[in-house]
Enzyme design. Structure first.
Site, PDB file in Angstrom:
ATOM      1  N   TYR A  46      27.869  -7.731  11.182  1.00  0.00           N
ATOM      2  CA  TYR A  46      26.995  -7.491  10.026  1.00  0.00           C
ATOM      3  C   TYR A  46      27.684  -6.513   9.084  1.00  0.00           C
ATOM      4  O   TYR A  46      28.867  -6.654   8.798  1.00  0.00           O
ATOM      5  CB  TYR A  46      25.619  -7.011  10.511  1.00  0.00           C
ATOM      6  CG  TYR A  46      24.551  -7.169   9.463  1.00  0.00           C
ATOM      7  CD1 TYR A  46      24.296  -8.415   8.877  1.00  0.00           C
ATOM      8  CD2 TYR A  46      23.805  -6.087   9.035  1.00  0.00           C
ATOM      9  CE1 TYR A  46      23.328  -8.566   7.898  1.00  0.00           C
ATOM     10  CE2 TYR A  46      22.822  -6.227   8.064  1.00  0.00           C
ATOM     11  CZ  TYR A  46      22.598  -7.464   7.492  1.00  0.00           C
ATOM     12  OH  TYR A  46      21.646  -7.605   6.523  1.00  0.00           O
ATOM     13  N   LYS A 101      14.032 -33.351  20.685  1.00  0.00           N
ATOM     14  CA  LYS A 101      15.177 -34.000  20.046  1.00  0.00           C
ATOM     15  C   LYS A 101      16.352 -33.022  19.966  1.00  0.00           C
ATOM     16  O   LYS A 101      17.509 -33.389  20.195  1.00  0.00           O
ATOM     17  CB  LYS A 101      14.783 -34.479  18.642  1.00  0.00           C
ATOM     18  CG  LYS A 101      15.779 -35.428  17.977  1.00  0.00           C
ATOM     19  CD  LYS A 101      15.873 -36.748  18.732  1.00  0.00           C
ATOM     20  CE  LYS A 101      16.755 -37.769  18.040  1.00  0.00           C
ATOM     21  NZ  LYS A 101      16.083 -38.511  16.990  1.00  0.00           N
TER      22      LYS A 101
END
Length: 765
Positions: A46, A101
């Site tokens: 970060y 899925k």
């Protein structure tokens, strides 16, 4: 409906809810993929370090694929308007399906997924939302969107976006069924340009399928398409634009009339609409794709009884030739992502079709045959489309799609070395859950009686329920009958299986029989008749005696007792296999990449060189029984130097193995990290392991083996199965203390396979 059917349905509903409710919630999760333990790691991940790749991407947008996970991230997007067979249930109710899925994308092709459910039915607004979030993703899988909006949404998004995008309900079914059609026509000796086809259904899947069949050579004038009102003919009015493309000039109005002399029927509608007399009216060697789920347009068995010459596929896994979208979409996206394709075009779809069709014509690996409980699997009427768990799909389909993208000019990244790419694809295969599925399917082919001790425990009872309902085994519960029944009532486990209580009155006859058997076995080893009478009331003795007497086919003990106390009665009662001097045990470790096997983990404290030879040979046979080639590393803390006494022992064992079993892939003494690393192995070109890492590890002492697998189990970085006892002539295995439900089911499954193997060996004698 029978009481058993009612009970099974009730149990399944509860199991489904428990599965989805268990912690952690959901079926997919996000995990860090970079080091993050130090302050420096966080400053790179970060602020301030993250600004550097940000500006690189700002200056060179294509580098987003180099510095982020975009290239392996697919969005599964739906508005919940056409979910499975449930219809328009809305975005929130569709989320379990979309998560599912995502799970399939991950386990079959190692593709990361965010599922996104959008609360918007207006097609144009839906399109704008998807366009707005598209920069996050390397590809988009549209799912469960109703027709005709699905056609419009997909077409507009394909025009607007430059990443792989596909509505799987349309094109997934089209691709898989097209591959099946190519092969079925070959078997039927028919030409696609001459056949007459009836398509029942005119939704998104039906239109996409028919379009793709036409790309293969099907003539439009030879197609009759039906919807809920019958044949779409020139007399019909108020048809959608998609249906207008398939208007036929015919006086036929019903499905029954349409099927007369038809060569092919493709059903994408609802169950049980094709009657036997309708099937009889079709042409010679008819091809029937009854793809409605869960009930096909005509039942498979009914179709086979009606016509012996029918070639049939369904959408179900319990019949041959399953048209399953999982054969396609994970690998189509895999290939498209790996070349950073700007879309999924017709060339890529056709490449997938031919890759899937061609694979069915090749010899089937033994592991695939075993997975589906079959003796053989050859191209023909009962096998003209690959099985979903065929490990070759990831390489064949992904590579074909990647090549097609490159050749058609929509790949932004070219693959220069396809052999290297093939190895990369194989390395992507995650934790080998497929091995568990293979074992469970083999068990279902011939389930055996498995006695589960400590049946008062919730985990054991729950495992018994799964074994029973899944048809993996015929469980027998061993323990205190009254308490077992109380626990079943407490936890809502409705299970109609035998309960055997060694102290119960109904076991008096068995206690007499087992007492005589035990006394006869141990009368010269310190057991008198009084002790035998007392021991047979204890489950630790009663279970092995049941097994020895043939009152059960396999035995699972342990769970709440330490290993040494449980193993003692087993070794006293159950005979060793012929030629076995010492029994040993093995742990199966299912890592993120592949299965590993550790031996001996629980029996032999300080095995001699001769013992190590025996353990290695038994391990080789056990690993082979799972349709895996054993590559055996004989472990020590030295690499081919043998200075320490333990290394000398291992080196001596290796020498004996090389002399007695020259075809075994085994070597050592070697450190485990070297045996698992191709680069390290290349330093030892003389080794029988070559540069292919080992998967089976023989430890020099029990302490080293036991501690190694216990650390792995404690860290929960891999699934552990076992200990698997090797060298006994009856299938008996001992659970780890406080084993999970999954661990119990897996070990019981191995016990069934063990029983099957021993039965087969006995029948050959």
């Amino acid at each position: 409906m029978s009481n058993k059917t009612n009970r099974d349905q009730k149990n399944f509903i509860k199991a489904a809810l428990d599965y989805h409710q268990s912690e952690p919630k959901g079926k997919v999760e996000v995990i860090p993929s970079k080091p993050h333990s130090t302050q420096r790691d966080l400053s790179l991940a970060y602020s301030p370090g993250v600004a550097i790749p940000c500006m690189e991407i700002f200056d060179h947008p294509e580098k987003v694929y180099d510095y982020t996970g975009k290239g392996n991230l697919v969005a599964v997007i739906s508005n919940g308007t056409a979910v499975l067979g449930l219809g328009d249930i809305g975005p929130e109710a569709s989320k379990p399906v979309m998560e599912g899925k995502g799970l399939l994308f991950k386990i079959f092709a190692d593709i990361n997924v965010f599922d996104i459910e959008i609360n918007e039915k207006d097609p144009d607004k839906f399109i704008e939302i998807v366009k707005g979030i598209a920069p996050t993703f390397g590809g988009i899988n549209l799912e469960d969107i109703k027709a005709p909006e699905a056609f419009y949404i997909e077409q507009k998004l394909k025009e607007e976006l430059n990443i792989p995008l596909m509505h799987d309900d349309q094109h997934g079914t089209a691709i898989i069924s097209a591959a099946a059609l190519i092969n079925a026509l070959q078997i039927a000796n028919k030409k696609i340009e001459k056949i007459k086809m009836v398509v029942n259904g005119a939704g998104a899947a039906a239109i996409a399928c028919t379009n793709l069949y036409m790309a293969l050579g099907l003539k439009k004038e030879n197609i009759l398409m039906c919807d809920s009102k019958g044949v779409i003919n020139h007399k019909r009015a108020n048809l959608t634009a998609e249906k207008l493309d398939y208007v036929s000039k015919t006086d036929k109005t019903t499905l029954s009339e349409a099927l007369e002399n038809a060569d092919v029927f493709v059903g994408l509608s609802k169950g049980n609409v094709v009657l036997p007399e309708m099937l009889k009216s079709m042409a010679k060697n008819p091809i029937v794709f009854a793809l409605a789920n869960p009930d096909p347009e005509i039942d498979y068995n009914l179709a086979m009884e009606t016509r012996k010459d029918v070639l049939m596929a369904t959408g179900r896994s319990d019949f041959p030739n399953q048209v399953n979208n999982v054969l396609g979409f994970p690998y189509i996206f895999r290939g498209a992502l790996d070349v950073q394709a700007t879309g999924i075009n017709e060339e890529m779809k056709l490449a997938a079709v031919y890759a899937i069709a061609d694979l069915a014509k090749e010899p089937v690996p033994e592991a695939v045959v075993l997975t589906y409980n079959l003796k053989t699997l050859n191209f023909g009427p009962e096998y003209f489309i690959p099985k979903p768990f065929d490990n070759r799909l990831i390489t064949r389909v992904s590579m074909a799609v990647a090549k097609a993208a490159m050749e058609s000019g929509i790949a932004r990244k070219n693959i220069e070395d396809f052999e290297f790419y093939e190895n990369q694809l194989l390395d992507r295969m995650g934790r080998d859950e497929k091995l568990i599925r293979m074992m469970q399917n083999r068990a279902r082919s011939n389930p055996k009686r498995v006695t589960l001790s400590n049946a008062e425990e919730y985990n054991v009872l729950k495992a018994a329920q799964i074994l029973y309902e899944e048809g993996i085994a015929h469980p027998i519960l061993l323990g205190e009958k009254k308490y077992i029944k109380e626990q079943m009532k407490k936890f809502g486990i409705d299970l109609d299986v035998p309960i055997v209580d060694p102290a119960d009155d109904d076991q008096e006859e068995n206690r007499i029989k087992y007492r005589e058997m035990l006394w006869d076995l141990r009368k010269r080893k310190g057991v008198n008749e009084y002790k035998a009478k007392r021991y047979v009331r204890q489950r630790d003795f009663f279970g092995p005696l049941m097994l020895k007497n043939g009152d059960t086919d396999a035995l699972i003990v342990g769970f709440s007792k330490n290993y040494s106390s449980v193993i003692k009665p087993i070794l006293e009662i159950i005979d060793r296999e012929k030629g076995v001097e010492k029994v040993a045990s093995m742990m199966m470790i299912l890592s993120e990449k592949k299965p590993y096997f550790f031996a001996d983990t629980s029996i032999n404290k300080n095995p001699s060189a001769e013992d190590l030879v025996s353990i290695a040979k038994m391990s080789e046979m056990t690993v082979k029984s799972f349709a895996i080639e054993p590559r055996i590393a004989m472990l020590s803390y030295e690499n081919f130097t043998a200075k320490a006494e333990v290394s000398k022992k291992v080196a001596s064992a290796v020498k004996m193995l090389h002399e007695k079993f020259p075809k075994m892939i085994v070597d050592g003494e070697i450190q485990p990290d070297f045996a698992m690393n191709s680069d390290h192995l290349s330093d030892y070109p003389f080794s029988k392991l070559g540069t292919t890492p080992a998967n089976t590890f023989i430890f020099p002492t029990l302490e080293s083996a036991n501690l190694s697998y216990k650390i792995i189990r404690g860290m929960k970085v891999a699934q552990t199965i076992g200990p698997i006892l090797m060298g006994l002539n009856k299938p008996v295995h001992v659970l780890q203390m406080r084993a999970s439900v999954e661990e119990i089911v897996n070990l019981a499954t191995i016990a069934v396979l063990d029983a099957q193997k021993k039965e087969l060996s006995k029948n050959k004698l």
